[in-house]
Design an enzyme around this catalytic site. Structure first.
Site, mmCIF file in Angstrom:
data_model
loop_
_atom_site.group_PDB
_atom_site.id
_atom_site.type_symbol
_atom_site.label_atom_id
_atom_site.label_comp_id
_atom_site.label_asym_id
_atom_site.label_seq_id
_atom_site.Cartn_x
_atom_site.Cartn_y
_atom_site.Cartn_z
ATOM 1 N N THR A 117 -2.063 8.562 11.624
ATOM 2 C CA THR A 117 -0.791 9.225 11.341
ATOM 3 C C THR A 117 0.302 8.230 11.011
ATOM 4 O OG1 THR A 117 0.997 10.464 12.399
ATOM 5 C CG2 THR A 117 -0.421 9.228 13.848
ATOM 6 N N TYR A 141 2.281 10.610 20.859
ATOM 7 C CA TYR A 141 1.349 11.008 19.795
ATOM 8 C C TYR A 141 0.992 9.796 18.928
ATOM 9 C CZ TYR A 141 -0.264 12.967 15.401
ATOM 10 O OH TYR A 141 -0.985 13.222 14.270
HETATM 11 N N1 UFG Z 1 11.817 20.698 11.857
HETATM 12 C C1 UFG Z 1 12.905 21.541 11.882
HETATM 13 N N2 UFG Z 1 12.696 22.823 12.276
HETATM 14 C C2 UFG Z 1 11.468 23.329 12.616
HETATM 15 C C3 UFG Z 1 10.358 22.448 12.560
HETATM 16 C C4 UFG Z 1 10.567 21.137 12.182
HETATM 17 O O1 UFG Z 1 14.033 21.157 11.599
HETATM 18 O O2 UFG Z 1 11.374 24.504 12.971
HETATM 19 C C5 UFG Z 1 12.016 19.312 11.425
HETATM 20 C C6 UFG Z 1 11.547 18.303 12.467
HETATM 21 O O3 UFG Z 1 12.520 18.093 13.437
HETATM 22 C C7 UFG Z 1 11.272 17.102 11.582
HETATM 23 C C8 UFG Z 1 10.782 17.707 10.276
HETATM 24 O O4 UFG Z 1 11.216 19.069 10.309
HETATM 25 O O5 UFG Z 1 12.465 16.423 11.347
HETATM 26 C C9 UFG Z 1 9.282 17.684 10.143
HETATM 27 O O6 UFG Z 1 8.720 18.196 11.340
HETATM 28 P P1 UFG Z 1 7.194 18.605 11.471
HETATM 29 O O7 UFG Z 1 7.014 19.146 12.853
HETATM 30 O O8 UFG Z 1 6.804 19.472 10.345
HETATM 31 O O9 UFG Z 1 6.426 17.247 11.282
HETATM 32 P P2 UFG Z 1 6.597 15.836 12.026
HETATM 33 O O10 UFG Z 1 7.289 14.942 11.070
HETATM 34 O O11 UFG Z 1 7.161 15.930 13.375
HETATM 35 O O12 UFG Z 1 5.101 15.435 12.295
HETATM 36 C C10 UFG Z 1 4.163 15.465 11.297
HETATM 37 C C11 UFG Z 1 2.768 15.581 11.893
HETATM 38 C C12 UFG Z 1 2.387 14.340 12.567
HETATM 39 C C13 UFG Z 1 2.636 13.123 11.716
HETATM 40 C C14 UFG Z 1 4.034 13.115 11.226
HETATM 41 C C15 UFG Z 1 4.246 11.935 10.332
HETATM 42 O O13 UFG Z 1 2.714 16.655 12.815
HETATM 43 O O14 UFG Z 1 1.010 14.411 12.834
HETATM 44 O O15 UFG Z 1 4.271 14.314 10.529
HETATM 45 O O16 UFG Z 1 5.419 12.054 9.612
HETATM 46 F F1 UFG Z 1 2.450 12.022 12.414
#
Ligand code: UFG
Length: 324
Positions: A117, A141
């Site tokens: 990741t 994670y």
């Molecule tokens: N977000 C919102 N509202 C929501 C959901 C998410 O504003 O309802 C924001 C989060 O705070 C973040 C962005 O959208 O800023 C992306 O969030 P995601 O949960 O879609 O993805 P993440 O970036 O947290 O994590 C994902 C994968 C991981 C990976 C990571 C690498 O789940 O496995 O991307 O960038 F490591």
């Protein structure tokens, strides 16, 4: 060459099974069904319900199917959950992967591709971040996956296992034929949450707009799941040909903010999304964008769905199909 896919009933694993089967490859699917859905795996593909840490079950599957290569997707995937429950991540992602590797070494598996990741980089100083950047995860994670990368390097050197770690950025979208997509488990990912909100099925909020980014919301590099899976098949072939220690970012190199995603979902769904701004979500880095030159240049990766609107449209079509 039979390929074992772990986490085969999950989002990315099920797409990998479909792509391998489409390409006429021999594949065996395993999943403990703790989060995955059996119906995402085609009925014609051999399926075993098992935990990757169950050495005797996994050993038997590897021997019975004469598995030569493993695509390892099984694991826990939520950054926020990892902050609340770190031991779950070190157990499932780090210890579980070590147990799976032990079974693979014992059974003489030749190649191993690990789903790592972008979270291993933490909040990187250089953007787009290259594979050579220092690993500095800021949440359990990312740390749990970084530990497995290190384990793989050591195991590969000691036992002659050819290995690759693919560092995924933000995987989204659905199979173009809508045979699989995001389903099951806790809904935390931005595109799925925004799509469900656009369909009137869930509330939605932006997790913070006071980040040091152009519009104040977090920036990510969204990559279509089918393009991501295509990279795995290319890497499998490279490992079979003798390469090892292959570490690759998988992202397009395009930064997309949360507000950009909200606009794309509104456009695809033809609706206005209520998107109130809530507090930051613990563990979120402000910006994560891939430098994916190595994958494109050295492995000839040519994405087919490199466009946010395409990704969002497929996620929306899948959700409509799934939930009617
Ligand atoms: N977000 C919102 N509202 C929501 C959901 C998410 O504003 O309802 C924001 C989060 O705070 C973040 C962005 O959208 O800023 C992306 O969030 P995601 O949960 O879609 O993805 P993440 O970036 O947290 O994590 C994902 C994968 C991981 C990976 C990571 C690498 O789940 O496995 O991307 O960038 F490591």
């Amino acid at each position: 060459m039979t390929v074992l896919v772990t986490g085969a009933a999950g989002y990315i694993g099920s797409h990998a099974v479909l792509t391998l089967a489409d390409a006429g490859r021999e594949v065996v699917a395993i999943d403990d069904l703790s989060a995955g859905l059996r119906e995402l795996i085609p009925a014609a593909v051999p399926f075993v319900q098992a935990d990757i840490a169950d050495r005797s079950r996994i050993g038997a599957v590897l021997k019975e199917h004469r598995v030569q290569a493993v695509l390892h997707f099984a694991g826990s995937i939520s950054v926020a959950e990892s902050v609340r429950d770190p031991l779950r991540y070190y157990q499932n992602n780090t210890a579980g992967s070590a147990a799976l590797l032990a079974s693979c070494v014992e059974a003489g598996v030749r190649s191993f591709v690990f789903s790592s990741t972008a979270a291993v980089y933490g909040a990187p100083k250089i953007l787009p971040v290259p594979e050579t950047a220092t690993l500095a995860p800021i949440n359990p994670y990312g740390a749990s996956k970084a530990m497995t990368e290190r384990t793989l390097a050591d195991v590969g050197a000691a036992h002659g296992l050819n290995w690759a770690a693919l560092r995924y950025f933000n995987v989204a979208g659905a199979d173009p034929a809508l045979r699989s997509g995001q389903a099951g488990g806790e809904v935390t990912h931005l595109i799925r949450r925004a799509v469900l909100a656009a369909l009137g099925r869930a509330p939605f909020a932006i997790h913070g707009d006071d980040y040091p980014t152009p519009d104040g919301t977090c920036v990510r590099d969204y990559v279509h799941v089918t393009d991501l899976v295509a990279a795995h098949l290319t890497v499998l072939d490279a490992l079979a040909a003798g390469q090892s220690g292959v570490v690759l970012n998988v992202g397009y190199g395009t930064g997309t903010s949360v507000r950009d995603v909200v606009r794309a979902v509104e456009g695809a769904a033809g609706t206005t999304l209520a998107a109130p701004v809530g507090p930051r979500r613990p563990g979120d880095p402000p910006i994560l964008v891939a430098d994916s030159k190595r994958l494109r240049r050295d492995f000839g990766w040519t994405p087919r769905f490199e466009d946010l609107d395409t990704i969002v449209a497929s996620a929306l079509a899948w959700e409509r199909k799934r939930t009617g």
